[in-house]
Scaffold this active site. Structure first.
Site, mmCIF file in Angstrom:
data_model
loop_
_atom_site.group_PDB
_atom_site.id
_atom_site.type_symbol
_atom_site.label_atom_id
_atom_site.label_comp_id
_atom_site.label_asym_id
_atom_site.label_seq_id
_atom_site.Cartn_x
_atom_site.Cartn_y
_atom_site.Cartn_z
ATOM 1 N N LYS A 1 0.912 -1.078 0.027
ATOM 2 C CA LYS A 1 -0.020 0.024 -0.210
ATOM 3 C C LYS A 1 0.770 1.162 -0.025
ATOM 4 O O LYS A 1 2.048 1.258 0.654
ATOM 5 C CB LYS A 1 -0.864 -0.034 1.554
ATOM 6 C CG LYS A 1 -2.106 0.812 1.007
ATOM 7 C CD LYS A 1 -3.162 -0.148 0.441
ATOM 8 C CE LYS A 1 -4.386 1.020 0.109
ATOM 9 N NZ LYS A 1 -5.407 0.095 -0.769
ATOM 10 N N GLY B 1 -21.379 5.660 3.524
ATOM 11 C CA GLY B 1 -20.692 6.133 2.432
ATOM 12 C C GLY B 1 -21.286 5.789 1.145
ATOM 13 O O GLY B 1 -21.380 4.556 0.897
ATOM 14 N N VAL B 2 -21.613 6.838 0.242
ATOM 15 C CA VAL B 2 -22.059 6.542 -0.960
ATOM 16 C C VAL B 2 -21.256 6.968 -2.219
ATOM 17 O O VAL B 2 -21.667 7.532 -3.023
ATOM 18 C CB VAL B 2 -23.463 7.235 -1.089
ATOM 19 C CG1 VAL B 2 -24.439 6.236 0.113
ATOM 20 C CG2 VAL B 2 -23.461 8.517 -0.776
ATOM 21 N N GLY B 3 -19.818 6.686 -2.060
ATOM 22 C CA GLY B 3 -19.108 7.029 -3.190
ATOM 23 C C GLY B 3 -19.281 6.189 -4.322
ATOM 24 O O GLY B 3 -20.391 5.493 -4.760
ATOM 25 N N SER B 4 -18.159 5.919 -4.976
ATOM 26 C CA SER B 4 -17.935 5.172 -5.928
ATOM 27 C C SER B 4 -18.645 3.642 -5.457
ATOM 28 O O SER B 4 -19.284 2.919 -6.416
ATOM 29 C CB SER B 4 -16.584 4.816 -6.635
ATOM 30 O OG SER B 4 -16.380 3.989 -7.612
ATOM 31 N N VAL B 5 -18.100 3.001 -4.373
ATOM 32 C CA VAL B 5 -18.374 1.835 -4.160
ATOM 33 C C VAL B 5 -19.721 1.709 -3.331
ATOM 34 O O VAL B 5 -20.650 0.975 -3.796
ATOM 35 C CB VAL B 5 -17.387 1.138 -3.109
ATOM 36 C CG1 VAL B 5 -17.646 -0.298 -2.491
ATOM 37 C CG2 VAL B 5 -16.146 1.148 -3.799
ATOM 38 N N GLY B 6 -19.972 2.527 -2.247
ATOM 39 C CA GLY B 6 -21.152 2.594 -1.665
ATOM 40 C C GLY B 6 -22.305 2.908 -2.552
ATOM 41 O O GLY B 6 -23.561 2.367 -2.444
#
Length: 350
Positions: free
Chosen positions: A81, A183-188
């Site tokens: 990482k 969390g509702v970004g790209s994944v959520g």
């Protein structure tokens, strides 16, 4: 500051590198946890840390998670990482990205970088001008995989949530299942759209209130404050933001039967895996459920990934989760510990 091997999250990491480029302003950490199965693969995040030691901790935790994630996904990759420390109010410049690319190149292939929080596929193009050890580039004409790994992560998380519903609630459908999504970004956001299409009753929260409200309006979902979403009464909590949100205090306040989401390092400590198990909550180990993105970028890097191959591998995620829960039930061991032991064995540390 303590030496890196004195950090609580140091886990016999093979390499931990600190990089500083004065001209561009780059300050970065690259941690390689294991190369037992192949080069250490994992994204780089661009993030502001109030204390720099927190960036090292993040790199240590996330690289270990990538070792486990890649091993459990059956990929010939180890775990690594990168973390680029963002100055408060600072600007992510091409010069800074170039300096990070040179840093990755200097490691000679021990670490393969890709996109993570705060980094876009356009940023990856800048980084790739200075190192060949990079994946997650924008999709070329006619290519099936590559680019933003978020949609592939979202697919795997959605399938994993469905598996967790089956294990924890005894139903094969998400219809009318109450799901709180943090969390509702790209994944959520991708998970929310898939679950809404199946008839789930959603409550959404995000630190970006405008983004959460827009998606709630689109899907006909309820909206909650980002600080309160974990205490909402629901069937499922799906964490899809940053990690370390499952603590002794927050687990006591959970009012759900299932926790399944794409956030990395959801358990603040190993002991929290036991706590969530003791409460009888079905928990999907994060590095198993959220492996879709790394499956995409790893197969892109290896040069033999078609869309069909990527998606077929992602569809194996529910079966892996089912195996973990079956062993957990049979042995009385927390699902988090079962998964860790499986992963450790795969990377030669069992």
């Amino acid at each position: 500051m303590s030496a890196v091997w004195d950090f609580a999250d140091f886990d016999d990491h093979e390499h931990v590198h600190m990089f500083r480029d004065r001209a561009s302003g780059l300050t970065a950490v690259v941690a390689v946890h294991s190369t037992h199965l192949g080069p250490g693969a994992g994204g780089v995040r661009y993030w502001h840390y109030p204390q720099r030691a927190a960036a090292i901790t993040d790199a240590l935790r996330l690289s270990r998670g990538m070792s486990y994630k890649n091993a459990m996904a059956g990929l010939p990759m180890g775990g690594g990482k990168g973390v680029i420390l963002a100055d408060e109010g600072g600007v992510k410049t091409p010069e800074l990205l170039a300096a990070f690319g040179r840093a990755v190149e200097s490691l000679g292939g021990a670490y393969i970088t890709a996109e993570d929080v705060g980094i876009t596929d356009v940023d990856m193009v800048e980084i790739a001008k200075h190192t060949k050890y990079v994946s997650g580039l924008p999709v070329a004409n006619g290519a099936a995989v590559g680019g933003n790994p978020g949609p592939y992560t979202a697919l795997g998380v959605y399938l994993g949530v469905k598996a967790a519903i089956r294990n924890g609630l005894g139903t094969d459908s998400a219809k009318d299942v109450r799901i709180a999504i943090q969390g509702v970004g790209s994944v959520g956001g991708g998970v929310a759209r898939r679950l809404a299409a199946e008839g789930a009753k959603l409550t959404l929260a995000d630190v970006n209130l405008a983004r959460a409200k827009a998606l709630a309006d689109e899907l006909g979902a309820d909206l909650a404050d980002s600080g309160a979403i974990m205490e909402i009464e629901a069937d499922v909590l799906s964490p899809n933001a940053l990690g370390a949100i499952l603590t002794e205090q927050s687990i006591e306040k959970l009012r759900v039967s299932v926790v399944a989401g794409g956030a990395n390092n959801q358990l603040a400590t190993a002991a929290d895996g036991q706590r969530i198990h003791d409460r009888g909550i079905t928990y999907a180990p994060d590095y198993v459920i959220n492996a879709g993105g790394i499956i995409n970028v790893a197969l892109e890097y290896l040069g033999h990934g078609s869309r069909e191959e990527v998606e077929s591998r992602i569809h194996l995620i529910p079966g892996r989760l089912a195996d973990i829960w079956a062993e957990s039930k049979a042995s009385g061991t927390p699902a988090s510990m079962v998964a860790d032991r499986m992963a450790q064995k795969l990377i030669g540390r069992g």
